[in-house]
Write a protein that holds these residues in place. Structure first.
Motif, PDB file in Angstrom:
ATOM      1  N   LYS A  80      31.043  46.146  43.729  1.00  0.00           N
ATOM      2  CA  LYS A  80      31.924  45.515  44.918  1.00  0.00           C
ATOM      3  C   LYS A  80      32.094  46.912  45.789  1.00  0.00           C
ATOM      4  O   LYS A  80      32.092  46.591  46.920  1.00  0.00           O
ATOM      5  CB  LYS A  80      33.288  45.007  44.352  1.00  0.00           C
ATOM      6  N   PRO A 103      33.731  39.885  54.685  1.00  0.00           N
ATOM      7  CA  PRO A 103      35.205  40.299  54.955  1.00  0.00           C
ATOM      8  C   PRO A 103      35.535  41.773  54.762  1.00  0.00           C
ATOM      9  O   PRO A 103      34.988  42.488  53.985  1.00  0.00           O
ATOM     10  CB  PRO A 103      36.106  39.405  54.044  1.00  0.00           C
ATOM     11  N   ILE A 134      43.060  40.055  48.860  1.00  0.00           N
ATOM     12  CA  ILE A 134      42.925  39.741  47.491  1.00  0.00           C
ATOM     13  C   ILE A 134      42.277  41.209  47.144  1.00  0.00           C
ATOM     14  O   ILE A 134      41.347  41.772  47.487  1.00  0.00           O
ATOM     15  CB  ILE A 134      41.680  38.636  47.296  1.00  0.00           C
ATOM     16  N   LYS A 136      40.350  43.187  43.915  1.00  0.00           N
ATOM     17  CA  LYS A 136      39.366  42.834  42.769  1.00  0.00           C
ATOM     18  C   LYS A 136      38.967  44.353  42.198  1.00  0.00           C
ATOM     19  O   LYS A 136      38.516  45.213  43.053  1.00  0.00           O
ATOM     20  CB  LYS A 136      38.262  42.286  43.470  1.00  0.00           C
ATOM     21  N   SER A 141      33.945  41.281  36.439  1.00  0.00           N
ATOM     22  CA  SER A 141      33.401  40.064  36.905  1.00  0.00           C
ATOM     23  C   SER A 141      34.046  38.928  36.346  1.00  0.00           C
ATOM     24  O   SER A 141      35.093  38.994  35.849  1.00  0.00           O
ATOM     25  CB  SER A 141      31.950  39.822  36.533  1.00  0.00           C
ATOM     26  N   ARG A 144      37.862  38.404  36.377  1.00  0.00           N
ATOM     27  CA  ARG A 144      39.090  39.063  35.831  1.00  0.00           C
ATOM     28  C   ARG A 144      39.719  40.169  36.647  1.00  0.00           C
ATOM     29  O   ARG A 144      39.114  41.000  37.274  1.00  0.00           O
ATOM     30  CB  ARG A 144      38.343  39.796  34.529  1.00  0.00           C
ATOM     31  N   GLN A 164      40.348  43.268  49.878  1.00  0.00           N
ATOM     32  CA  GLN A 164      39.652  42.556  50.837  1.00  0.00           C
ATOM     33  C   GLN A 164      40.231  41.546  51.510  1.00  0.00           C
ATOM     34  O   GLN A 164      41.295  40.848  50.958  1.00  0.00           O
ATOM     35  CB  GLN A 164      38.217  41.915  50.131  1.00  0.00           C
ATOM     36  N   TYR A 166      41.583  38.177  52.641  1.00  0.00           N
ATOM     37  CA  TYR A 166      41.435  36.921  51.736  1.00  0.00           C
ATOM     38  C   TYR A 166      40.979  35.862  52.787  1.00  0.00           C
ATOM     39  O   TYR A 166      41.481  35.570  53.867  1.00  0.00           O
ATOM     40  CB  TYR A 166      42.516  36.671  51.211  1.00  0.00           C
ATOM     41  N   ILE A 167      39.746  35.279  52.805  1.00  0.00           N
ATOM     42  CA  ILE A 167      39.609  34.053  53.662  1.00  0.00           C
ATOM     43  C   ILE A 167      40.280  32.891  53.567  1.00  0.00           C
ATOM     44  O   ILE A 167      40.124  32.169  52.238  1.00  0.00           O
ATOM     45  CB  ILE A 167      37.893  33.510  53.373  1.00  0.00           C
ATOM     46  N   ASP A 179      32.943  27.710  46.433  1.00  0.00           N
ATOM     47  CA  ASP A 179      32.104  28.266  47.009  1.00  0.00           C
ATOM     48  C   ASP A 179      30.630  28.060  46.427  1.00  0.00           C
ATOM     49  O   ASP A 179      30.184  27.274  45.374  1.00  0.00           O
ATOM     50  CB  ASP A 179      32.344  29.957  46.646  1.00  0.00           C
ATOM     51  N   LEU A 221      40.641  30.623  42.863  1.00  0.00           N
ATOM     52  CA  LEU A 221      39.381  31.536  42.234  1.00  0.00           C
ATOM     53  C   LEU A 221      38.482  29.977  42.008  1.00  0.00           C
ATOM     54  O   LEU A 221      38.914  29.263  41.487  1.00  0.00           O
ATOM     55  CB  LEU A 221      39.693  32.335  41.229  1.00  0.00           C
ATOM     56  N   ASP A 297      27.332  35.018  46.213  1.00  0.00           N
ATOM     57  CA  ASP A 297      28.590  34.128  46.282  1.00  0.00           C
ATOM     58  C   ASP A 297      28.875  33.949  47.674  1.00  0.00           C
ATOM     59  O   ASP A 297      29.336  34.884  48.414  1.00  0.00           O
ATOM     60  CB  ASP A 297      29.797  34.674  45.253  1.00  0.00           C
ATOM     61  N   LEU A 309      30.915  36.684  49.658  1.00  0.00           N
ATOM     62  CA  LEU A 309      31.911  37.486  48.799  1.00  0.00           C
ATOM     63  C   LEU A 309      31.385  38.650  47.816  1.00  0.00           C
ATOM     64  O   LEU A 309      32.148  39.591  47.726  1.00  0.00           O
ATOM     65  CB  LEU A 309      32.569  36.468  47.919  1.00  0.00           C
ATOM     66  N   GLU A 310      30.508  38.337  47.197  1.00  0.00           N
ATOM     67  CA  GLU A 310      30.053  39.309  46.586  1.00  0.00           C
ATOM     68  C   GLU A 310      28.441  38.896  45.885  1.00  0.00           C
ATOM     69  O   GLU A 310      28.040  38.010  46.120  1.00  0.00           O
ATOM     70  CB  GLU A 310      30.641  39.653  45.163  1.00  0.00           C
TER      71      GLU A 310
HETATM   72  P1  ADP Z   1      34.221  38.244  40.411  1.00  0.00           P
HETATM   73  O1  ADP Z   1      33.129  39.152  40.341  1.00  0.00           O
HETATM   74  O2  ADP Z   1      35.181  38.558  39.425  1.00  0.00           O
HETATM   75  O3  ADP Z   1      33.771  36.851  40.073  1.00  0.00           O
HETATM   76  P2  ADP Z   1      34.328  37.728  43.135  1.00  0.00           P
HETATM   77  O4  ADP Z   1      34.273  38.585  44.267  1.00  0.00           O
HETATM   78  O5  ADP Z   1      33.361  36.697  43.126  1.00  0.00           O
HETATM   79  O6  ADP Z   1      34.725  38.487  41.724  1.00  0.00           O
HETATM   80  O7  ADP Z   1      35.662  36.688  43.369  1.00  0.00           O
HETATM   81  C1  ADP Z   1      36.196  35.562  42.450  1.00  0.00           C
HETATM   82  C2  ADP Z   1      36.419  34.519  43.297  1.00  0.00           C
HETATM   83  O8  ADP Z   1      37.481  34.809  44.188  1.00  0.00           O
HETATM   84  C3  ADP Z   1      35.395  34.002  44.146  1.00  0.00           C
HETATM   85  O9  ADP Z   1      34.419  33.103  43.641  1.00  0.00           O
HETATM   86  C4  ADP Z   1      36.234  33.370  45.165  1.00  0.00           C
HETATM   87  O10 ADP Z   1      36.693  31.896  44.816  1.00  0.00           O
HETATM   88  C5  ADP Z   1      37.436  34.193  45.301  1.00  0.00           C
HETATM   89  N1  ADP Z   1      37.420  35.050  46.273  1.00  0.00           N
HETATM   90  C6  ADP Z   1      36.966  36.362  46.232  1.00  0.00           C
HETATM   91  N2  ADP Z   1      37.027  37.040  47.341  1.00  0.00           N
HETATM   92  C7  ADP Z   1      37.479  36.170  48.177  1.00  0.00           C
HETATM   93  C8  ADP Z   1      37.895  36.289  49.738  1.00  0.00           C
HETATM   94  N3  ADP Z   1      37.770  37.486  50.300  1.00  0.00           N
HETATM   95  N4  ADP Z   1      38.292  35.235  50.105  1.00  0.00           N
HETATM   96  C9  ADP Z   1      38.603  34.111  49.544  1.00  0.00           C
HETATM   97  N5  ADP Z   1      38.354  33.847  48.241  1.00  0.00           N
HETATM   98  C10 ADP Z   1      37.611  34.805  47.703  1.00  0.00           C
END
Ligand code: ADP
Length: 574
Positions: A80, A103, A134, A136, A141, A144, A164, A166-167, A179, A221, A297, A309-310
Motif C-alpha cells: 500500500k 484517493p 481510513i 490501513k 491484507s 486486518r 487514505q 475515505y470514499i 467493490d 469493509l 480492488d 483502492l489497492e
Molecule cells: P486489505 O488489503 O486489507 O483488503 P483494502 O485497501 O482492500 O485493504 O481495504 C479493505 C476494504 O476497505 C476495501 O475492500 C473497501 O471496502 C474498504 N476501503 C478501503 N479503502 C477505502 C477507501 N479509500 N474508501 C472507501 N472504502 C475503502
C-alpha cells in the motif's frame, strides 16, 4: 524422474505450501502431474505456483521450460505504501486529472506532518462538512487492522500504515456497499502486456451502509474474510441475496437493467489498470518466464466514478461460494491457456534425457526469446500484424482456437534475469529438439470439457481498432519475437497494448509519456463517440433520465491537459 520415458512427459506443476487448492484441481483436471520432490529432480517441472513471492535464486536458476507465477519486485504496486508513493509521483508527472482515480494517501509515520497539514486545511475550508479517513497497515491484507476516523485524535497506529481519503459516497445496491475485484494478468512487463479478465467478483458488505457508525466493519469493509463472519451473511438480503458475492456478469446485467452504460465504466476501469501498471514498469526487471495474476480492488462511487483502492498480490483463490467456483475455476483455466503450454513437454523431457545420458545439459546460455516454447513465438501463418491479430478474432470461441500464437516477446535490449542472447545457440537447440516440438497440441478440447459454467450475460467486446495499419516490425524468429499478443484468450481481454502506437511505445524501454498520451486520446475518442450516441438516443427518445446517469460515467477531466504538447507522437489513429 529417472524412470520416465524419453518420448512422453506430461506437464508438471509444483505448488508451494499454501498455494490455492483450485490451482491443483484445475491442473489435475487438465491432465498435468503434480511435482513430487522425493521422486523428481529439482528442475523437473513446468509451472511453479506460490502465493508468496519467489527468491532471487528462483529467477536466476529458471530453466527454459519453466514458468513462475510471479514477476520479481511486485511489491512496488502491491504494498500500500509503495503504491501510494508511485501514484503521487505519477500525479506530479502527468497531472492529477489523469491519475485522479487514486484517493489521496499519506504514509505514516513519515508523512504525519504532511497529513496533519492537509487535515487542518480541510477542516478550515470544509466549514463543518464531515470528511472521513481510513487507516490501513501497509503490509496486512484481508481488512486486518483497518479503521475509519473523522477526528484526528482517533488516529492511533503502532506500525507503518497509510491514511487514505475515505470514499464516503459509494454506489450502493439496496443500501449495501460493494467493490469490484478485477483480475488482471500481466503477461510481461517488457514489453508491457496486460490482460483483464471479464469475469470477476463483486464483494458486498453485509450490513447497510451508514456513516453514523464508523466502527461497523460489516458496513464499511467489503472483504469476504470479514463479512463471512457477519450476522447477516447467510440472510437473504434485498437484491443482494445470500452471502456477499456476485459474479461480474450478474453485476453487469444489473447495470444494464438500470440503463447504465457499463461499457464505458469498464473502459474507465481498464484505464486505471493500465495507468497503475505503468507506474511499475521501470522498476520490474524483464523476466520472460514469469506471469502475474493481480487482484485490483475498485470502488465505484455514487457518481459512477471508479476508484482504485489497492492492488493485491496473490488475490484470494479460495472457493467459498458458487460465484467463486464459477469465476475462479474459469480464471485459472484461462491463465493456463495464456501460458500456452503444450500437453506434452518433450522440450523438458529432452533436457532430462540429455542429462541422464551424460550429454550436454540444456540450461546454459539459451536465447531469451527461446525461454518459452517455440510455438509461442510463431504466429500460425507467418507474419502476424497488429491489425490481423486484433481484428481477427471476433468471438470468444474463435479466439480460443487462435491462442496458438500467444506471445511473450522479449526485446534483445531489455534488462533480464538469467539467460544470455545467442541466436546461434537458438538454432542449435532448435535442431536438436527436432520437429515434434513444433507441433502444437492444443489445450482447447481439454479445457472446454473442464471449464466451469461460462458467464451468461453480455460478454465484453475487446477493443477492436480495425483501421490501424500493420506495424513496421515483422515477426522474426532469430531477432526475437515482435508478434502482437492475441486480443483474447478465454475470458482474458487484451487491455494493453491497445493499438499500434502503444505497441511500439512499450518496446525497449517503455515510453511512459507516449503511452499515457495514447490512453488519453483513446478515452477522449470513446467519450465523444459515447456522447454522440447518447445525444442521438436522447433526441429520439426525448429522455432526460438517461443523460443524468450517463454523464458522470465520463472518465477524466472535461478539459484534459494536452500531453501531446510535451511529447511528439506519431499516431495512426484519428
Ligand atoms: P486489505 O488489503 O486489507 O483488503 P483494502 O485497501 O482492500 O485493504 O481495504 C479493505 C476494504 O476497505 C476495501 O475492500 C473497501 O471496502 C474498504 N476501503 C478501503 N479503502 C477505502 C477507501 N479509500 N474508501 C472507501 N472504502 C475503502
Amino acid at each position: 524422474m529417472a524412470e520416465r520415458e524419453c518420448d512422453f512427459a506430461p506437464l508438471v506443476f509444483r505448488l508451494h505450501g499454501g498455494a490455492p487448492q483450485v490451482v491443483r484441481e484445475v491442473l489435475l483436471e487438465r491432465g498435468w502431474d503434480e511435482y513430487d520432490e522425493e521422486e523428481q529432480e529439482e528442475g523437473d517441472w513446468n509451472l511453479y505456483w506460490r502465493s508468496s513471492g519467489f527468491r532471487k535464486s528462483d529467477y536466476e536458476n529458471i530453466l527454459p521450460w519453466q514458468r513462475l507465477n510471479h514477476h520479481p519486485k511486485m511489491s512496488q504496486i502491491t504494498r500500500k505504501d509503495c503504491l501510494a508513493r508511485h501514484m503521487r509521483r505519477m500525479k506530479i508527472a502527468f497531472g492529477t486529472g489523469l491519475y485522479d482515480f487514486s484517493p489521496a494517501a499519506f504514509i505514516l509515520p513519515n508523512e504525519y506532518t504532511k497529513f496533519l497539514g492537509v487535515y487542518t486545511r480541510n477542516r478550515m475550508t470544509d466549514r463543518g462538512k464531515s470528511r472521513y479517513w481510513i487507516c490501513k497497515p501497509v503490509d496486512l491484507s484481508r481488512g486486518r487492522g483497518i479503521f475509519l476516523f473523522e477526528d484526528i485524535k482517533d488516529l492511533v497506529y503502532d506500525s507503518s500504515a497509510i491514511v487514505q481519503r475515505y470514499i464516503s459516497n459509494p454506489l450502493l445496491i439496496s443500501g449495501y456497499k460493494f467493490d469490484l475485484r478485477i483480475y488482471v494478468c500481466v503477461k510481461s512487463f517488457s514489453p508491457l502486456v496486460i490482460y483483464m479478465h471479464q469475469e470477476g467478483l463483486v464483494r458486498f458488505a453485509t450490513e447497510k451502509y451508514t456513516l453514523a457508525s464508523l466502527d461497523s466493519l460489516y458496513s464499511h469493509l467489503t472483504n469476504t474474510s470479514i463479512n463471512k463472519f457477519g450476522m447477516c451473511y447467510a440472510m437473504d438480503k434485498e437484491r443482494v441475496g445470500r452471502g456477499c458475492k456476485w459474479t461480474m456478469s450478474r453485476f453487469r446485467s444489473f447495470l444494464h437493467k438500470q440503463d447504465i452504460n457499463e461499457l464505458l465504466l469498464w473502459h474507465r476501469i481498464s484505464n486505471i489498470v493500465t495507468l497503475t501498471l505503468l507506474t511499475a514498469v521501470p522498476c520490474i526487471p524483464s523476466s520472460p518466464n514469469c506471469l502475474e495474476l493481480l487482484g485490483f480492488d475498485i470502488l465505484i462511487d455514487a457518481s459512477y466514478k471508479p476508484w482504485l483502492l489497492e492492488v493485491n498480490h496473490s488475490p484470494a483463490l479460495t472457493l467459498d461460494c458458487p460465484a467463486d467456483v464459477t469465476v475462479k475455476k474459469g480464471l485459472i483455466n484461462d491463465i493456463i491457456d495464456l501460458m500456452n503450454y503444450r500437453m506434452v513437454d518433450s522440450f523438458r523431457q529432452k533436457g532430462y534425457c540429455r542429462k541422464r545420458t551424460g550429454r550436454r545439459y540444456l540450461r546454459p546460455k539459451i536465447s531469451q526469446g527461446f525461454l518459452l516454447p517455440k510455438i509461442l513465438h510463431a504466429p500460425p501463418s507467418g507474419n502476424k500484424s497488429w491489425n490481423q491479430s486484433v481484428s481477427g478474432s471476433s468471438s470468444s470461441e474463435d479466439t480460443r482456437n487462435n491462442t496458438g500464437y500467444a506471445t511473450c516477446p522479449v526485446h534483445p535490449n531489455s534488462k533480464s534475469i538469467g539467460h544470455e542472447k545467442d541466436p546461434q545457440k537458438f538454432e542449435e537447440i532448435n535442431n536438436e529438439l527436432g520437429s515434434d516440438d513444433l507441433k502444437l497440441t492444443t489445450l482447447n478440447s481439454t479445457r472446454k470439457l473442464h471449464r466451469n459454467a461460462p458467464s451468461t450475460v453480455c460478454k465484453l467486446p475487446s477493443l477492436r481498432l480495425h483501421k490501424l495499419k500493420a506495424p513496421a516490425v515483422p515477426w522474426n524468429r532469430v531477432t526475437q519475437d515482435r508478434g502482437v499478443p492475441p486480443c483474447r484468450v478465454g475470458d482474458f481481454i487484451l487491455t494493453f497494448p491497445f493499438n499500434q502506437a502503444t505497441w511500439k511505445a512499450c518496446q525497449d524501454q517503455a515510453d511512459v509519456k507516449a503511452i499515457v498520451n495514447e490512453v488519453h486520446k483513446l478515452t477522449n475518442r470513446l467519450v465523444s463517440s459515447f456522447n454522440e450516441k447518447e445525444r442521438t438516443k436522447m433526441e429520439s427518445s426525448q429522455s432526460i433520465g438517461i443523460s443524468d446517469k450517463f454523464e458522470p460515467l465520463l472518465w477524466g477531466p472535461k478539459d484534459p491537459p494536452l500531453l501531446s504538447k510535451c511529447c511528439s507522437l506519431n499516431s495512426e489513429v484519428k
